[in-house]
Design a protein around this motif. Sequence first.
Motif, PDB file in Angstrom:
ATOM      1  N   MET A 266       2.402  28.121  -7.746  1.00 42.78           N
ATOM      2  CA  MET A 266       2.479  26.940  -6.866  1.00 42.78           C
ATOM      3  C   MET A 266       3.121  27.337  -5.558  1.00 42.78           C
ATOM      4  O   MET A 266       4.329  27.369  -5.414  1.00 42.78           O
ATOM      5  N   VAL A 267       2.319  27.629  -4.616  1.00 39.28           N
ATOM      6  CA  VAL A 267       2.837  28.017  -3.310  1.00 39.28           C
ATOM      7  C   VAL A 267       2.293  27.030  -2.297  1.00 39.28           C
ATOM      8  O   VAL A 267       1.132  26.646  -2.353  1.00 39.28           O
ATOM      9  N   PHE A 268       3.156  26.636  -1.394  1.00 39.60           N
ATOM     10  CA  PHE A 268       2.698  25.701  -0.368  1.00 39.60           C
ATOM     11  C   PHE A 268       1.631  26.385   0.462  1.00 39.60           C
ATOM     12  O   PHE A 268       1.846  27.490   0.944  1.00 39.60           O
TER      13      PHE A 268
ATOM     14  N   LYS B  73      -0.402  26.838   6.840  1.00 38.29           N
ATOM     15  CA  LYS B  73      -0.461  25.692   7.733  1.00 38.29           C
ATOM     16  C   LYS B  73      -1.900  25.256   8.004  1.00 38.29           C
ATOM     17  O   LYS B  73      -2.240  24.091   7.954  1.00 38.29           O
TER      18      LYS B  73
ATOM     19  N   PHE C 134      -5.902  18.044   4.889  1.00 35.89           N
ATOM     20  CA  PHE C 134      -5.387  16.755   5.321  1.00 35.89           C
ATOM     21  C   PHE C 134      -6.453  15.983   6.103  1.00 35.89           C
ATOM     22  O   PHE C 134      -6.717  14.805   5.849  1.00 35.89           O
TER      23      PHE C 134
ATOM     24  N   LEU D 170      -8.347  12.440   5.076  1.00 37.33           N
ATOM     25  CA  LEU D 170      -8.295  11.258   5.950  1.00 37.33           C
ATOM     26  C   LEU D 170      -9.703  10.780   6.297  1.00 37.33           C
ATOM     27  O   LEU D 170     -10.000   9.595   6.223  1.00 37.33           O
TER      28      LEU D 170
ATOM     29  N   ILE E  37     -11.261   8.968   3.469  1.00 39.25           N
ATOM     30  CA  ILE E  37     -10.747   7.611   3.295  1.00 39.25           C
ATOM     31  C   ILE E  37     -11.352   6.670   4.333  1.00 39.25           C
ATOM     32  O   ILE E  37     -11.723   5.543   4.022  1.00 39.25           O
ATOM     33  N   VAL E  38     -11.478   7.145   5.567  1.00 37.56           N
ATOM     34  CA  VAL E  38     -12.063   6.303   6.618  1.00 37.56           C
ATOM     35  C   VAL E  38     -13.475   5.887   6.214  1.00 37.56           C
ATOM     36  O   VAL E  38     -13.832   4.716   6.253  1.00 37.56           O
TER      37      VAL E  38
ATOM     38  N   PHE F 138     -14.756   5.836   3.285  1.00 38.19           N
ATOM     39  CA  PHE F 138     -14.692   5.065   2.056  1.00 38.19           C
ATOM     40  C   PHE F 138     -14.417   3.582   2.342  1.00 38.19           C
ATOM     41  O   PHE F 138     -15.009   2.695   1.765  1.00 38.19           O
ATOM     42  N   SER F 139     -13.498   3.322   3.265  1.00 37.41           N
ATOM     43  CA  SER F 139     -13.075   1.937   3.469  1.00 37.41           C
ATOM     44  C   SER F 139     -13.644   1.346   4.755  1.00 37.41           C
ATOM     45  O   SER F 139     -13.190   0.320   5.207  1.00 37.41           O
TER      46      SER F 139
ATOM     47  N   GLN G 221     -14.716  -2.268   4.709  1.00 33.77           N
ATOM     48  CA  GLN G 221     -13.624  -3.234   4.622  1.00 33.77           C
ATOM     49  C   GLN G 221     -12.999  -3.482   5.989  1.00 33.77           C
ATOM     50  O   GLN G 221     -12.603  -4.580   6.315  1.00 33.77           O
ATOM     51  N   VAL G 222     -12.954  -2.437   6.785  1.00 29.28           N
ATOM     52  CA  VAL G 222     -12.258  -2.531   8.066  1.00 29.28           C
ATOM     53  C   VAL G 222     -12.904  -3.579   8.957  1.00 29.28           C
ATOM     54  O   VAL G 222     -12.235  -4.373   9.606  1.00 29.28           O
TER      55      VAL G 222
ATOM     56  N   SER H 254     -12.136  -7.811   8.336  1.00 32.34           N
ATOM     57  CA  SER H 254     -10.956  -8.622   8.628  1.00 32.34           C
ATOM     58  C   SER H 254     -10.921  -8.937  10.109  1.00 32.34           C
ATOM     59  O   SER H 254     -10.334  -8.213  10.888  1.00 32.34           O
TER      60      SER H 254
END
Lengths: 172, 337, 140
Positions: free
Chosen positions: B1-3, B6, B13, B17, B20-21, B23-24, B27-28, B31
């Motif tokens: 387990m090593v981070f 970078k 990351f 993200l 997720i954008v 995916f949803s 929904q955005v 509203s």
Amino acid sequence: MLRTRKIAIIGLLVGIGLIMHIVEGMIPMAAIIPGAKLGLANIVNLIGLVLFGFAGGLQVLLLRILLGSLIIGTFLTYNFYLSLAGGLLGYLLMSLFYYRFHYRFSLIGISVIGAVFHNLGQITVAYFIIANIGIYYYLPYLILLAVPTGIGVGLVSMFTINYLPEEVVNSA
Amino acid sequence: MVFPGKKVGLIVFIVVLTGIVLFSRNQVFKSDFYQKTEYFMDTSVTVKVKKEPGAEEAVSRSMEVMKQWSLKLDRFNSESIINKINNSAGERVLLTENIYNLLKMAGKYYNLSSGAFDISVAPLMDLWGFGREEKHVPAEQEINSVRERVGLSKLEFNTADMSVILPAGMSLDLGGMAKGFIIDRGMESLQGSGINSAYINAGGNIRVSGKKPDNSLWQIGVRKPRGQAEVYQDFILALAGGSVATSGDYERYFIQDGIRYSHLIDPRTGYQAREMLTVTVYAPTAVEADILSTSLFIMGWQAGQELVENLTGVEAMMAREDERWVSSGFHKIAVFR
Amino acid sequence: MQRLLKYLTLYDKILIVSLIIVNVFFILFPLYHVYTGNQDEVGKGYIVIRNNGKVEKKIPVARTFREDPLLIEVEGRIGTSIIEAINGEVRLKEAPPEDPQKICEKTGWISRPGPSIICVPNQISITIEAGEDGLDGVSW
């Protein structure tokens, strides 16, 4: 090895933890986000972990939760299980990061991890009790709040350990 | 387990993200309202507007305007202008243009409804306990004596100095029009703030402005008069402006000896109007819809229908125990399904 | 602040920044369909009251548009919770006296899918779930 000293210090930490636990109860964080807490008591778990290793910190954690629930009168109620689950998960992850990545994360980072997983543990147990997935709606709010409180707790722990006399730190 | 390094971390990351954008995303876009509910006029008031910069302030301003007006028009508020008129019955009271025109309007609909809509019904409402007292069935004698103090034709208007004289013993209650009038003021305030897609609901009286932010019509259900507050399933109102109000005997009532006594009292007889269960009126402004829903309920099945068909821009639905009637243009504002 | 930054290691900073970004993102764009199927407007859908994980009551939101509040009593594990619904909004009005913290009372009113009222001690939860009849409002 000064066994008496160790017992006394753990007792002291549990005592401080209890007071923090009660003080925390007076701050109505839950009015902002249901289930939110400052997590002040985590200070003593973290100090216990640093001073006495995994087992010592775990003792502080378990004793504090047990005595705290007996004092407030929530022993063996759902609130007790919630605290226990959150406390244990948070503590396990803190220990893991503390031992595996000690030189990568400072106590602040470790405390933030503890706070985040404390919430995760609590919400997961609450989910099993309530069986409503909607409960996770609050998780991002709780975690976002856990970041500043975790930083605060980490800072306090760091300063406390820095200013402790040498013989206390070395007594473990 | 090593981070992870970078760069790898950053890539993971960003991928997460983006996922997720996507995916949803659906929904955005959904509203698109800002809304707020407050409690005054003995009911809840909801304002809903298109979510855009300044919407929040515009809604607060509109709420404030409506609250101020609700205080001015509440006869139980000792500071209100209506309270002042009632307390100075028998004397001349000077009014502002707004209030004077409001009373003039009440007078107009008093004539139009042949006395069914009457803001001087307050003494009768009090007698039946729909003011602030215990609700009960009064004796016939009491009703007859109180009826002499009711009748808006006795209110004296003086246009020159915008004053009125209310005969002694009489009093006014704007319950049948205040909500509508106040909604209109709230909507004016929103429009003044540049908002052109808005919805105001005060205690079941609704006014909308423009279409919804997604360019569809506002869909309004109508409550069924009996049962557990269900909504008529076979039609909905679809509006792009205008107002609806509903008057029903289920709103405020009491039951004595198995008989329902509602707050919809015919000022001409002193007793409840009983021909109908509910009336829903569509009109360009909320004050008209409010006044007309009360008027039609009290005027009754036949007279009510005639009045609606004679007014332009007004549609209505009336229901009695075993049948329902809708005006000839009702299909323009409603979708049957 | 500068002193604080001095204490933080690089990994601390990565951790804190990513936590903040991810959670702000989820707050701005909640995964409604995970919780309730779909986001919806006020006045639609159903108020769903769960007791011990099972759906105990499912009330159309449209039914709450009325003069006086709809009061629902639910017998939970430790006592009776009183739920109040009116004008498309619902709250837990009274938790049983046995509940030490009464977090669910403090949650206040909810009116759309997403936020839930959770009473862990009494095993009761209240959510608003999307329904079929998409109304913007009800005239009554």
